[in-house]
Design a protein around this motif. Structure first.
Motif, PDB file in Angstrom:
ATOM      1  N   PHE A  50       8.593  13.591 -15.902  1.00  0.00           N
ATOM      2  CA  PHE A  50       9.924  14.046 -15.476  1.00  0.00           C
ATOM      3  C   PHE A  50       9.906  14.214 -13.963  1.00  0.00           C
ATOM      4  O   PHE A  50       9.205  15.062 -13.431  1.00  0.00           O
ATOM      5  N   SER A  51      10.672  13.377 -13.290  1.00  0.00           N
ATOM      6  CA  SER A  51      10.650  13.355 -11.833  1.00  0.00           C
ATOM      7  C   SER A  51      12.087  13.260 -11.310  1.00  0.00           C
ATOM      8  O   SER A  51      12.480  12.268 -10.718  1.00  0.00           O
ATOM      9  N   PRO A  52      12.884  14.299 -11.589  1.00  0.00           N
ATOM     10  CA  PRO A  52      14.319  14.185 -11.335  1.00  0.00           C
ATOM     11  C   PRO A  52      14.727  14.401  -9.878  1.00  0.00           C
ATOM     12  O   PRO A  52      15.878  14.178  -9.520  1.00  0.00           O
ATOM     13  N   PHE A  54      15.756  16.146  -6.256  1.00  0.00           N
ATOM     14  CA  PHE A  54      16.508  17.312  -5.777  1.00  0.00           C
ATOM     15  C   PHE A  54      17.873  16.871  -5.282  1.00  0.00           C
ATOM     16  O   PHE A  54      18.172  15.676  -5.217  1.00  0.00           O
ATOM     17  N   LYS A  55      18.685  17.848  -4.915  1.00  0.00           N
ATOM     18  CA  LYS A  55      19.948  17.601  -4.208  1.00  0.00           C
ATOM     19  C   LYS A  55      19.801  18.255  -2.843  1.00  0.00           C
ATOM     20  O   LYS A  55      19.344  19.392  -2.763  1.00  0.00           O
ATOM     21  N   MET A  77      20.900  15.078   6.442  1.00  0.00           N
ATOM     22  CA  MET A  77      20.926  13.826   5.676  1.00  0.00           C
ATOM     23  C   MET A  77      21.943  12.875   6.302  1.00  0.00           C
ATOM     24  O   MET A  77      21.700  11.664   6.423  1.00  0.00           O
ATOM     25  N   GLU A 240      22.349  20.288 -13.248  1.00  0.00           N
ATOM     26  CA  GLU A 240      22.145  19.219 -14.237  1.00  0.00           C
ATOM     27  C   GLU A 240      20.652  19.055 -14.565  1.00  0.00           C
ATOM     28  O   GLU A 240      20.273  18.806 -15.715  1.00  0.00           O
ATOM     29  N   MET A 244      18.663  19.692 -18.082  1.00  0.00           N
ATOM     30  CA  MET A 244      17.764  18.716 -18.671  1.00  0.00           C
ATOM     31  C   MET A 244      16.405  19.338 -18.984  1.00  0.00           C
ATOM     32  O   MET A 244      15.786  19.014 -20.002  1.00  0.00           O
ATOM     33  N   SER A 276       6.654  15.584 -11.638  1.00  0.00           N
ATOM     34  CA  SER A 276       6.209  15.211 -10.303  1.00  0.00           C
ATOM     35  C   SER A 276       7.371  15.261  -9.336  1.00  0.00           C
ATOM     36  O   SER A 276       8.527  15.302  -9.740  1.00  0.00           O
ATOM     37  N   GLY A 277       7.031  15.306  -8.058  1.00  0.00           N
ATOM     38  CA  GLY A 277       8.051  15.312  -7.012  1.00  0.00           C
ATOM     39  C   GLY A 277       8.576  16.706  -6.724  1.00  0.00           C
ATOM     40  O   GLY A 277       7.942  17.707  -7.046  1.00  0.00           O
ATOM     41  N   ILE A 285       6.976  13.553   1.322  1.00  0.00           N
ATOM     42  CA  ILE A 285       6.701  12.273   0.675  1.00  0.00           C
ATOM     43  C   ILE A 285       5.230  12.124   0.224  1.00  0.00           C
ATOM     44  O   ILE A 285       4.990  11.830  -0.936  1.00  0.00           O
ATOM     45  N   SER A 288       4.649  14.070  -2.816  1.00  0.00           N
ATOM     46  CA  SER A 288       5.358  13.511  -3.971  1.00  0.00           C
ATOM     47  C   SER A 288       4.603  12.301  -4.504  1.00  0.00           C
ATOM     48  O   SER A 288       4.551  12.067  -5.715  1.00  0.00           O
ATOM     49  N   VAL A 289       4.018  11.530  -3.579  1.00  0.00           N
ATOM     50  CA  VAL A 289       3.246  10.357  -3.977  1.00  0.00           C
ATOM     51  C   VAL A 289       1.992  10.796  -4.728  1.00  0.00           C
ATOM     52  O   VAL A 289       1.615  10.197  -5.744  1.00  0.00           O
ATOM     53  N   ASP A 291       1.697  13.613  -6.398  1.00  0.00           N
ATOM     54  CA  ASP A 291       2.202  14.092  -7.685  1.00  0.00           C
ATOM     55  C   ASP A 291       2.416  12.926  -8.646  1.00  0.00           C
ATOM     56  O   ASP A 291       2.107  13.021  -9.834  1.00  0.00           O
ATOM     57  N   ALA A 292       2.982  11.843  -8.115  1.00  0.00           N
ATOM     58  CA  ALA A 292       3.300  10.673  -8.941  1.00  0.00           C
ATOM     59  C   ALA A 292       2.046  10.151  -9.631  1.00  0.00           C
ATOM     60  O   ALA A 292       2.014   9.963 -10.848  1.00  0.00           O
TER      61      ALA A 292
ATOM     62  N   ILE B  12      11.316   9.639 -16.048  1.00  0.00           N
ATOM     63  CA  ILE B  12      12.714   9.968 -15.765  1.00  0.00           C
ATOM     64  C   ILE B  12      12.861  10.207 -14.267  1.00  0.00           C
ATOM     65  O   ILE B  12      12.269  11.124 -13.711  1.00  0.00           O
ATOM     66  N   SER B  17       8.650   9.316  -6.236  1.00  0.00           N
ATOM     67  CA  SER B  17       7.643   9.849  -7.142  1.00  0.00           C
ATOM     68  C   SER B  17       7.696   9.157  -8.505  1.00  0.00           C
ATOM     69  O   SER B  17       6.663   8.739  -9.033  1.00  0.00           O
ATOM     70  N   LEU B  20       6.434   5.423  -8.303  1.00  0.00           N
ATOM     71  CA  LEU B  20       4.988   5.252  -8.166  1.00  0.00           C
ATOM     72  C   LEU B  20       4.249   5.701  -9.417  1.00  0.00           C
ATOM     73  O   LEU B  20       3.230   5.131  -9.783  1.00  0.00           O
ATOM     74  N   SER B  21       4.782   6.731 -10.079  1.00  0.00           N
ATOM     75  CA  SER B  21       4.189   7.174 -11.331  1.00  0.00           C
ATOM     76  C   SER B  21       4.267   6.035 -12.346  1.00  0.00           C
ATOM     77  O   SER B  21       3.295   5.718 -13.037  1.00  0.00           O
TER      78      SER B  21
END
Lengths: 885, 59
Positions: A50-52, A54-55, A77, A240, A244, A276-277, A285, A288-289, A291-292, B12, B17, B20-21
């Motif tokens: 699950f790597s949804p 952020f906002k 941004m 959201e 989830m 992750s992420g 970044i 996050s990588v 974590d991935a 998901i 991230s 790459l996962s």
């Protein structure tokens, strides 16, 4: 990505009112399909990552910054898009960017006339982060300090006259190389840093310039004017995602981030669901990588016994032998929609190509990369018996593998392919001169055809992979990596120079989340020792390494006994150590200790702690100094954690933390908040006005200038804890064994700062833990898992790992044995043949050769050749360029 | 193989991230479904201009 258009169904006239339909009429590829509707698909999977994400925080609700009302207040941004060449202003920073570029409304038009290039821009930090008053985000978003510095530097590069100001509370640059970037921003780029929270923004009604008001460090009210204000908005978990998470049945924190254990940092509260992420705490970044890959390792461990059961094997197509056949070249000219065809006369280019020597077939395609074009390409190759292919399109960097795949599908060797870039190198840069661009495209195609005619099929050599793993270092990161690799079925050897496993973590008391490190480490070590796939070598040092990816041979020495270990990959997890302070009277008195000494006292419930009435912590001892210009990352959280512990043991204890910037990133910020609520007193000092320590009989006396009062304060402490810097082991010998680099400070340099943080540029060698950069428990465990995952992707290719075809070869009869190639190669690919007819001449190890061509250019005997880029091919291209047709 | 587990993983989120996962999992022997609610993958990183420290284009 991909760079394709989509229909927004909420505003599409065709979908909403069944009107318009223009896009379907004009789309030359017939790609528009209005009939697509939402459908529900059920997937069966063994686990979930699950790597949804952020906002970005929405600052509209902050009335003091007037983001919703003032045209010159933007979010970071939005500013990022302003800087981008693909953004709305093509990278030109201008005021009022939120207005349409070509406004239609009258009011907007009037505003747009006042547009200018900003000369003074302010960044406001911590908008939507570390803020419990205007929003409920008590955490630090971790990334905003660095991105604001980056945006300011880039904006200043766009316009050297720009005056950037960054308004901040604490500058948080605790990542690898971050602190140097921050110091450079101040010293080299002239970015102004102001420690203040801006109170309010008002607008000049006429010019729309912004007036800001804040209290400076001395408490004086300052008014200043700016052309633009950038709000450094934080990272937020949207509702959201929380919904989830609830559906998935995983626990989240009050702020919506996933709850994870520090030792299993990507595992959610539910079996089989990994995270992750940014959802797994605010991060940048590289993290996050990491974590991935870590989540991939954890999800893979969970499914270890069904690994490889659902993957599909590729169908092998017999390769046609073309050696000796005359070249029959097929040329495919790509329109790239209007990207190329809008400038270059593609039909006439195609006709031209047909007339070139050896060209059997040439055609124009709307999109050469489209799936149907690829299928047609395969058909055409078979039908016309083509044996060389030229594609005139975009960049081989992104598209060459795709076309090569089609060649392989048609039974051709993939090196019989040549690509020429008539888009990036031509239509994009010469769009105002279409006629010349067409001529240039013809030149480029003629050159490519000349080279392709000489192309030869090249063989890729299979690399045998020994699937044993060696992990150097038995600390947390190394153990975590070893455990994952062993779980997925690989024999793993851990080499540890000490007599016990566990490393520096054994000296820690608790994690930032309160877990008992000793208990957790004992459990991990027990797991490792019970694992049949893991062999532990304690009291063992590594004394030599030979070989390359898939085929390493390491010399291990233990108690005078030497053994050889053959392994395919290596994970370097050698960690870091605590430095010895050279200031603040350290060593003069046993009331002055290091953080790890205090951990030891807390672990042992030392009775001396009960008599402590005043405890002082000094931060950045040896970090962020000229000789160690990096932040040690973990000390702020660690000291605050220990301060809380002291306060909890005895609320009457006075606790002071003397700091430069508090860097409790992510949800560690909540500890900082808790410490303040418990009455821990934080006093900031400047690096040029450090606290002074004097040892007296009754107390350790600490004097410093209080940053609020601007007056000297004196504290009489009975315990002074120094947050000593973490320093790398600077193991140059180990680095040389594996040909991996160390940075100026002695930390390992990873393959890519952003996208390759757990591996080295040397194939088959991976990195984890504090040897890469100081990191707390959860991050060391993450990197350990990430390194394991990266290693797994290589080990899983055991039977399909090949060298590249485009590598150097030696014509040994011509070699004069001068050795220049051997000394010049950065990858150690050339060596001297040991035996045989050509003993003493150069030979290339195809596994180590990266095909850079350095040796080829250096060879004065003309003995070296770069396959696929041979001298005759290059000359034929040059001659083809000179041909006047 | 007496396990009832399935050798596939759902990832998901198609940000840096998630992507790459998914790649690591696919390259180490699992079938991967990458699910993204938006029309394209890439996430926030794809919207960034350049990234520290090399000023590489984020795309």
């Amino acid at each position: 990505m991909p760079l394709k258009y989509v229909i927004n169904p909420d505003v599409c006239l065709k979908l909403q009112k069944d009107k318009c339909g223009t896009c379907a009429d004009v789309c030359p590829a017939n790609a528009i399909d209005y009939t697509q509707t939402e459908e529900t698909i059920t997937l069966n999977a063994g686990s979930i990552v699950f790597s949804p994400g952020f906002k970005p925080f929405d600052p509209s609700r902050f009335d003091n910054y007037q983001y919703a009302n003032y045209p010159n207040v933007v979010t970071s941004m939005e500013f990022e898009r302003l800087l981008s060449a693909s953004g709305p202003t093509h990278g030109h920073v201008m005021t009022m960017p939120k207005l349409p570029m070509k406004p239609k409304k009258k009011a907007d038009k009037a505003l747009a006339e006042k547009r200018k290039d900003p000369k003074k821009i302010a960044w406001f930090q911590c908008v939507g982060s570390r803020d419990m008053n205007k929003c409920d985000n008590a955490y630090c978003s971790s990334v905003c300090c660095m991105y604001a510095v980056k945006e300011a530097i880039i904006a200043k590069e766009h316009d050297p006259e720009l005056e950037p100001y960054i308004f901040f509370m604490d500058m948080r640059t605790p990542g690898k190389e971050f602190e140097k970037y921050y110091q450079n921003a101040k010293e080299k780029h002239g970015i102004n840093f102001v420690r203040a929270r801006v109170h309010s923004v008002t607008e000049d009604r006429d010019t729309h310039d912004l007036n800001i008001r804040y209290a400076d460090e001395m408490g004086q009210i300052v008014d200043d004017s700016f052309d633009m204000v950038v709000l450094s908005v934080g990272l937020e978990i949207p509702q959201e995602t929380r919904d989830m998470a609830e559906k998935l049945g995983i626990d989240i924190t009050d702020h919506g981030f996933c709850k994870t254990d520090s030792f299993e940092p990507v595992t959610s509260s539910r079996d089989g669901v990994y995270v992750s992420g940014v959802f797994n705490n605010p991060k940048d970044i590289p993290e996050s990588v990491l974590d991935a890959s870590a989540a991939a390792s954890a999800a893979g461990d969970f499914l270890a016994d069904v690994r490889g059961t659902m993957t599909k094997a590729e169908e092998k197509i017999e390769e046609t032998n073309v050696i000796g056949d005359p070249p029959k070249i097929g040329v495919f000219v790509c329109d790239c929609g209007s990207n190329i065809a809008g400038v270059v006369d593609c039909p006439s280019l195609t006709e031209y190509a047909k007339e070139l020597p050896y060209v059997e077939f040439a055609t124009e395609t709307l999109y050469a990369c489209a799936q149907d074009t690829q299928d047609k390409m395969v058909e055409t190759i078979k039908e016309k018996g083509l044996n060389r292919i030229v594609v005139a399109a975009c960049t081989p960097k992104t598209h060459e593998p795709l076309f090569q795949e089609s060649m392989v599908n048609a039974g051709l060797n993939k090196y019989l392919f040549e690509m020429t870039n008539i888009r990036n190198h031509n239509s994009w840069v010469h769009k105002n001169n279409p006629e010349i661009a067409t001529e240039k495209a013809k030149d480029l195609v003629r050159m490519a055809v000349a080279k392709a005619a000489l192309a030869q099929p090249l063989a890729e050599e299979k690399i045998n992979v020994n699937d044993t793993v060696m992990v150097v270092g038995g600390g947390l990161a190394g153990l975590t990596a070893a455990k994952s690799l062993a779980t997925q079925g690989y024999d793993t050897h851990i080499v540890e120079k000490k007599d016990v496993l566990g490393g520096e973590a054994l000296k820690l008391y608790k994690t930032a989340q309160g877990e008992d490190v000793g208990e957790k480490m004992a459990a991990l070590v027990a797991d490792i020792e019970a694992n049949e796939k893991i062999t532990v070598h304690t009291n063992t040092t590594l004394e030599g390494v030979e070989g390359f990816v898939g085929n390493f041979k390491s010399k291990l020495v233990s108690g005078g006994n030497e053994t050889e270990l053959e392994h395919g990959v290596a994970v370097l997890a050698t960690g870091a150590k605590c430095s010895e302070p050279t200031e603040y009277c350290f060593g003069d008195d046993d009331r002055i200790i290091k953080t790890l000494d205090l951990d030891k006292m807390l672990k042992e419930q030392d009775a001396k702690l009960d008599s402590v009435k005043t405890a002082v912590f000094i931060q950045c001892v040896g970090s962020r100094e000229p000789n160690r210009p990096y932040c040690s990352r973990v000390c702020c959280t660690h000291s605050i954690d220990n301060a809380i512990e002291l306060k909890k043991r005895n609320p009457e204890t006075d606790v002071f933390i003397l700091y430069r910037d508090i860097r409790t990133y992510g949800e560690r910020e909540l500890l900082y908040k808790e410490a303040r609520e418990l009455g821990v007193i934080f006093i900031r000092y400047e690096v040029d006005r450090k606290p002074e320590v004097k040892v007296e009989k009754d107390a350790v006396k600490i004097t410093l200038i209080d940053h609020v009062l601007n007056q000297p304060v004196e504290i009489e402490a009975d315990l002074l804890t120094l947050a000593a810097a973490i320093e790398p082991r600077k193991d140059e010998r180990l680095a040389n064994f594996f040909k991996v680099p160390l940075n100026d400070e002695g930390f390992f340099v990873e393959k890519h700062a952003k996208l390759g943080p757990a591996e080295f540029a040397t194939d088959g060698v991976f990195v984890a833990g504090s040897g890469h950069y100081p990191k707390p428990v959860n991050e060391a465990a993450t990197q350990g898992r990430a390194a394991a995952s990266r290693a797994l992707t290589l080990l899983a290719k055991k039977d399909s790992l090949f060298t590249s075809g485009t590598i150097a070869t030696v014509d040994q009869e011509k070699c004069s044995q001068c050795g220049v190639c051997v000394s010049i190669c950065p990858y150690n690919a050339p060596g001297f043949a040991a035996d045989g007819r050509f003993a003493g001449t150069a030979e290339i190890n195809p596994v180590l050769c990266k095909g850079c061509g350095l040796c080829v250019a250096s060879c004065r005997s003309g003995a070296l050749h770069l396959r696929g880029f041979d001298t005759n091919q290059i000359f034929s291209q040059i001659f083809a360029l000179g041909e006047v047709v | 193989m007496n396990s009832t587990k399935t050798g596939s993983v759902v990832v998901i989120g198609g940000g840096i991230s998630g992507m790459l996962s998914a790649l690591d999992l696919a390259n180490s022997g699992f079938y991967v479904y990458l699910v993204e609610k938006g029309p394209s993958i890439g996430g926030v990183m794809a919207q960034l201009d350049k990234t520290f420290p090399t000023n590489d284009c984020a795309m």
